[in-house]
Design an enzyme around this catalytic site. Structure first.
Site, PDB file in Angstrom:
ATOM      1  N   HIS A 102      98.803  11.813  38.728  1.00 18.31           N
ATOM      2  CA  HIS A 102      98.756  11.989  40.176  1.00 18.31           C
ATOM      3  C   HIS A 102     100.160  12.172  40.734  1.00 18.31           C
ATOM      4  CE1 HIS A 102      94.661  10.731  39.746  1.00 18.31           C
ATOM      5  NE2 HIS A 102      94.988   9.487  39.435  1.00 18.31           N
ATOM      6  N   ARG A 197      94.524  17.463  36.147  1.00 13.68           N
ATOM      7  CA  ARG A 197      93.916  17.265  34.834  1.00 13.68           C
ATOM      8  C   ARG A 197      94.761  17.942  33.764  1.00 13.68           C
ATOM      9  NH1 ARG A 197      88.854  19.201  36.250  1.00 13.68           N
ATOM     10  NH2 ARG A 197      88.169  17.367  37.360  1.00 13.68           N
TER      11      ARG A 197
END
Length: 321
Positions: A102, A197
């Protein structure tokens, strides 16, 4: 007028979910498999709605607009305005989540988001030999990682950690991570749903198509200098009427674990308080009434509620700014 606020959970179905949220918390969810239960949130993709009392049916966003600092507290309201800063979830990793990372606040804001995503995992249940991905291996450099990505050999770069119920892991922005199969966790995070991802275990859907990866963005935000910094908080036991253990202190949010064997008193001022019941049950008494709190409930205490007490045998996560 103000009282401890409970909300209807918002359930999210994702391919790695299971049935452990309904089993563990004795909930009649009515869905086959659930990956996430958003317990408290204020987002376009999910906004909590009050489930009981005089304010039943009102959304959290409506409450903030209507009551402002009375709900959030003066300091928090001045800093965030009508933006609720946290997102509280329960996650059922019945299968592996993707390996991901993140962004921090600066990168997120440069891409039009309100903030990045720092998060904490409290492990509620884990099957034998369960593991998480927690950073990269010690000797891994950015160049070596890029090479592994190009060769589809990412799995060999990952640092694995065994987990057990009661373990706590702080996952700062920039750390590569993944919850793997067989783990049920409570997740406290900044109000963000940005996920880059990196690897999805070569998983494909019925059409043979894999999930979208975000390698370029991930490489922008991975902090290769802190991948092996251990930020694991130990569990602490106590046998008093109640004890409060500091789980996390950060600029994004703070978390304590409160273990109540009989009685607990709190005089909370100038900030909202969130209590998440992760074991047992109890009764909250406040100026105006009482309410029960049972396993799995997340309760928002408005800043103006003042002193309250809890009588019971339970463990709570106490979350505040």
């Amino acid at each position: 007028m103000f009282y401890p606020l409970k909300f209807d959970p918002i359930y999210k179905q994702i391919i790695w979910g299971g049935t452990n949220i309904s089993r563990y918390f004795h909930r009649d969810i009515g869905l086959d498999k659930v990956a996430e239960s958003w317990e408290l949130c204020c987002r376009v993709d999910g906004t909590s709605v009050v489930s009981s009392g005089k304010l039943k049916g009102l959304s959290l966003s409506c409450l903030i607009l209507r009551y402002g600092d009375k709900l959030l507290g003066g300091t928090t309201f001045r800093k965030f305005g009508d933006y609720f800063p946290l997102l509280i979830k329960i996650i059922d990793a019945n299968e592996n989540l993707s390996v991901q990372v993140h962004p921090g606040d600066a990168y997120a804001r440069s891409n039009g988001e309100n903030n990045g995503k720092n998060e904490l995992w409290y492990v509620l249940e884990a099957r034998e030999n369960a593991e998480i991905v927690y950073g990269l291996k010690q000797a891994e450099t950015k160049e070596e990682f890029i090479k592994a990505v190009s060769e589809n050999n990412i799995a060999q770069t990952l640092n694995m950690e065994n987990v057990n119920a009661g373990d706590v892991f702080y996952v700062p922005a920039g750390k590569v991570h993944a919850i793997l199969g067989g783990i049920l966790i409570a997740e406290i995070q900044q109000n963000s749903n940005i996920t880059y991802r990196i690897f999805d275990w070569n998983r494909v859907d019925r059409a043979g198509k894999g999930r979208t990866l975000n390698i370029s963005e991930a490489l922008d935000v991975i902090d290769f200098n802190s991948q092996n910094k251990r930020e694991i908080c130990p569990q602490i036991a106590d046998n008093k009427d109640y004890c409060t253990d500091a789980v996390l202190r950060s600029e994004y949010f703070n978390i304590d674990r409160i273990t109540i064997h009989h009685f607990y008193i709190s005089a909370w001022t100038d900030s909202f308080l969130i209590l998440m019941c992760i074991k047992g049950s109890g009764v909250v008494s406040y100026d105006g009434g009482t309410c029960s709190v049972i396993l799995g409930e997340t309760v928002l205490f408005p800043a103006c509620i003042g002193e309250f007490t809890i009588d019971g045998d339970m463990t709570l996560l106490s979350i505040y700014m």
